[in-house]
Design a protein around this motif. Sequence first.
Motif, mmCIF file in Angstrom:
data_model
loop_
_atom_site.group_PDB
_atom_site.id
_atom_site.type_symbol
_atom_site.label_atom_id
_atom_site.label_comp_id
_atom_site.label_asym_id
_atom_site.label_seq_id
_atom_site.Cartn_x
_atom_site.Cartn_y
_atom_site.Cartn_z
ATOM 1 N N ILE A 104 0.838 -1.196 0.000
ATOM 2 C CA ILE A 104 0.000 0.000 0.000
ATOM 3 C C ILE A 104 0.874 1.248 0.000
ATOM 4 O O ILE A 104 0.652 2.187 -0.777
ATOM 5 C CB ILE A 104 -0.948 -0.004 1.216
ATOM 6 C CG1 ILE A 104 -1.956 -1.154 1.093
ATOM 7 C CG2 ILE A 104 -1.683 1.330 1.333
ATOM 8 C CD1 ILE A 104 -2.813 -1.361 2.333
ATOM 9 N N ILE A 105 1.893 1.254 0.845
ATOM 10 C CA ILE A 105 2.800 2.399 0.931
ATOM 11 C C ILE A 105 3.522 2.619 -0.397
ATOM 12 O O ILE A 105 3.738 3.759 -0.833
ATOM 13 C CB ILE A 105 3.820 2.188 2.070
ATOM 14 C CG1 ILE A 105 3.096 2.204 3.432
ATOM 15 C CG2 ILE A 105 4.905 3.255 2.035
ATOM 16 C CD1 ILE A 105 3.966 1.768 4.589
ATOM 17 N N ALA A 106 3.874 1.527 -1.074
ATOM 18 C CA ALA A 106 4.598 1.616 -2.349
ATOM 19 C C ALA A 106 3.695 1.973 -3.519
ATOM 20 O O ALA A 106 4.172 2.125 -4.642
ATOM 21 C CB ALA A 106 5.305 0.291 -2.628
ATOM 22 N N GLY A 107 2.387 2.093 -3.270
ATOM 23 C CA GLY A 107 1.466 2.456 -4.341
ATOM 24 C C GLY A 107 1.065 1.304 -5.232
ATOM 25 O O GLY A 107 0.520 1.510 -6.322
ATOM 26 N N ARG A 108 1.322 0.074 -4.754
ATOM 27 C CA ARG A 108 0.989 -1.111 -5.551
ATOM 28 C C ARG A 108 -0.388 -1.685 -5.231
ATOM 29 O O ARG A 108 -0.845 -2.603 -5.924
ATOM 30 C CB ARG A 108 2.042 -2.200 -5.342
ATOM 31 C CG ARG A 108 3.389 -1.888 -5.948
ATOM 32 C CD ARG A 108 4.279 -3.110 -5.938
ATOM 33 N NE ARG A 108 4.756 -3.438 -4.621
ATOM 34 C CZ ARG A 108 5.923 -3.036 -4.120
ATOM 35 N NH1 ARG A 108 6.720 -2.270 -4.834
ATOM 36 N NH2 ARG A 108 6.288 -3.389 -2.905
ATOM 37 N N LEU A 109 -1.028 -1.187 -4.185
ATOM 38 C CA LEU A 109 -2.321 -1.733 -3.767
ATOM 39 C C LEU A 109 -3.244 -0.607 -3.339
ATOM 40 O O LEU A 109 -2.893 0.210 -2.488
ATOM 41 C CB LEU A 109 -2.128 -2.723 -2.618
ATOM 42 C CG LEU A 109 -3.394 -3.340 -2.019
ATOM 43 C CD1 LEU A 109 -4.184 -4.105 -3.066
ATOM 44 C CD2 LEU A 109 -3.036 -4.262 -0.846
ATOM 45 N N LEU A 110 -4.426 -0.580 -3.956
ATOM 46 C CA LEU A 110 -5.461 0.382 -3.603
ATOM 47 C C LEU A 110 -6.736 -0.376 -3.240
ATOM 48 O O LEU A 110 -7.063 -1.385 -3.874
ATOM 49 C CB LEU A 110 -5.776 1.313 -4.775
ATOM 50 C CG LEU A 110 -4.620 2.104 -5.404
ATOM 51 C CD1 LEU A 110 -5.106 2.833 -6.636
ATOM 52 C CD2 LEU A 110 -4.051 3.083 -4.397
ATOM 53 N N VAL A 111 -7.442 0.112 -2.231
ATOM 54 C CA VAL A 111 -8.741 -0.446 -1.869
ATOM 55 C C VAL A 111 -9.753 0.688 -1.946
ATOM 56 O O VAL A 111 -9.573 1.744 -1.328
ATOM 57 C CB VAL A 111 -8.726 -1.062 -0.458
ATOM 58 C CG1 VAL A 111 -10.079 -1.711 -0.160
ATOM 59 C CG2 VAL A 111 -7.600 -2.086 -0.322
ATOM 60 N N ILE A 112 -10.810 0.464 -2.719
ATOM 61 C CA ILE A 112 -11.793 1.523 -2.961
ATOM 62 C C ILE A 112 -13.203 0.993 -2.724
ATOM 63 O O ILE A 112 -13.408 -0.213 -2.565
ATOM 64 C CB ILE A 112 -11.705 2.053 -4.408
ATOM 65 C CG1 ILE A 112 -12.045 0.932 -5.403
ATOM 66 C CG2 ILE A 112 -10.337 2.645 -4.683
ATOM 67 C CD1 ILE A 112 -12.340 1.413 -6.803
ATOM 68 N N GLN A 113 -14.152 1.930 -2.734
ATOM 69 C CA GLN A 113 -15.555 1.559 -2.668
ATOM 70 C C GLN A 113 -16.388 2.609 -3.401
ATOM 71 O O GLN A 113 -16.174 3.809 -3.236
ATOM 72 C CB GLN A 113 -16.037 1.449 -1.213
ATOM 73 C CG GLN A 113 -17.470 0.961 -1.095
ATOM 74 C CD GLN A 113 -17.928 0.915 0.349
ATOM 75 O OE1 GLN A 113 -17.820 1.906 1.076
ATOM 76 N NE2 GLN A 113 -18.435 -0.216 0.786
ATOM 77 N N ALA A 114 -17.304 2.135 -4.250
ATOM 78 C CA ALA A 114 -18.309 3.013 -4.850
ATOM 79 C C ALA A 114 -19.521 2.990 -3.943
ATOM 80 O O ALA A 114 -20.131 1.938 -3.741
ATOM 81 C CB ALA A 114 -18.666 2.537 -6.251
ATOM 82 N N PRO A 115 -19.898 4.104 -3.335
ATOM 83 C CA PRO A 115 -20.990 4.101 -2.351
ATOM 84 C C PRO A 115 -22.304 3.612 -2.942
ATOM 85 O O PRO A 115 -22.563 3.725 -4.146
ATOM 86 C CB PRO A 115 -21.083 5.575 -1.935
ATOM 87 C CG PRO A 115 -19.706 6.123 -2.198
ATOM 88 C CD PRO A 115 -19.245 5.415 -3.438
ATOM 89 N N GLU A 116 -23.149 3.086 -2.077
ATOM 90 C CA GLU A 116 -24.403 2.457 -2.504
ATOM 91 C C GLU A 116 -25.317 3.435 -3.232
ATOM 92 O O GLU A 116 -26.081 3.040 -4.126
ATOM 93 C CB GLU A 116 -25.124 1.881 -1.280
ATOM 94 C CG GLU A 116 -26.384 1.110 -1.620
ATOM 95 C CD GLU A 116 -27.046 0.521 -0.383
ATOM 96 O OE1 GLU A 116 -28.125 -0.091 -0.553
ATOM 97 O OE2 GLU A 116 -26.508 0.672 0.733
#
Length: 478
Positions: free
Chosen positions: A158-170
């Motif tokens: 995550i720190i290295a910018g290799r992993l993102l976690v997102i959510q599109a709200p309901e």
Amino acid sequence: MRLLWKSMDKMRCLRKRTTIPVLGFLITFLLFLNLYMEDGYVLEGSKRQLRETSAHPPSSERYVHTFRDISNFSGTINVTYRYLAGTPLNRKKYLTIGLASVKRKRGNYLLETIKSIFDQSSYEELKEIVVVVHLADFDLLWCENQVQEITRKFAHHIIAGRLLVIQAPEEYYPSLDGLKRNYNDPEDRVRFRSKQNVDYAFLLNFCTNLSHFYMMLEDDVRCSRNFLTALKKVITSREGTYWVMLEFSKLGYIGKLYHSRDLPRLAHFLLMFYQEMPCDWLLIHFRALLAQKDVIRFKPSLFQHMGYYSSYKGAENKLKDDDFEEDSLDIPDNPPASLYTNINVFENYNATKAYSSIVDEYFWGKPPSTGDFFVILFNKPIKISKIRIATGSDDRQNDILHHGALEVGEKLVGTKKGKKCSSFITLGEFKKGKIEVQDVDHKIAFDIECVRIVVTGNQKEWLIIRSIGLWTTQPPSQ
């Protein structure tokens, strides 16, 4: 935007359900209308502030974000995402890997899938990928727990910018009630697959500008070792050819590769027809309407389904891809080349298909005679470490090369019929229709300009050249 969802809600109430031929016509009309539009035509619409609480807005206000102009498939969809972990980097990567995940009744494979992606990639490969996880469940507590687990196990990525976690709200989702029950699916099944289409659409939309290519995986997948290197080999081999979707698994929505420039259209397409059919069926329509008629699937498969329970009702799902191989480094390089033969070709089973790693492509010719040949002429001289050629097939085991030799050549000369090598060295003879030669670069002092298969004896059987694999000692010429 609000008008489209309202009109679609009205359509759901019609007693006469839309038939598949009408759907096909509508899809065709919309896609081809868009193909003639300028890509600079940008989606309009004002942004809306999200409510960062677990309370849902009234249903009448929930479905306001979609297309303002349904013929515009080029602009991104106006969604404000929640960033649950990580932020995008300014530099474009080579590949984005997208995962959409929801809470399952039985089993949870998301963390194992993320781990496999990173563990099966080298340090150099990790520099070229970004993984985006869309936590698409409306249970905010479940999402929070998943974020905590992901952050704890993959903090350095995550720190290295290799992993993102997102959510599109309901509140950005269309109505998931009263949907059309195409194919006599039960209501909960229709709701599940319709929401899944929207989940994927929002994920694709987010990933549009992160990289040059995009790979879709499911959240219960195991990766082969160095899969990115294998992908790059295939992409290089397809330079100069048109494609919309390349497939690296034969299962579901696993291992499907796109140009990132096509993601906005695909996202719009899934949203437009979200309630009509499952996503993997919609993808077939999308591919065909963008003029890729045939499936382009490669062997070995680079991704394997590992889950035992489906995200739909926790039903058992033990499907496996029998073309999967754990070690993808054995995929040949097959550098750019021209191929020709004087063997009579049957129908469209031409010489180039023997050089392809696409499933079910091969050369097929009528019975060859002594002295007939099959030549690979490289665009640039190369050093080769290994050559592997297989003839015949499971269905036609006698259509092998019964008597033949493998040669490599140099010293190109021009002729009336084109270029050819003037000097050849024999590497070996075919045995039972196959030949494999290791350490070619140690046996041959010159850079190779041609590889030639020579028929050394008449045969009554036809000839199938199923596969030609060449491994180089340096990256193939770009």
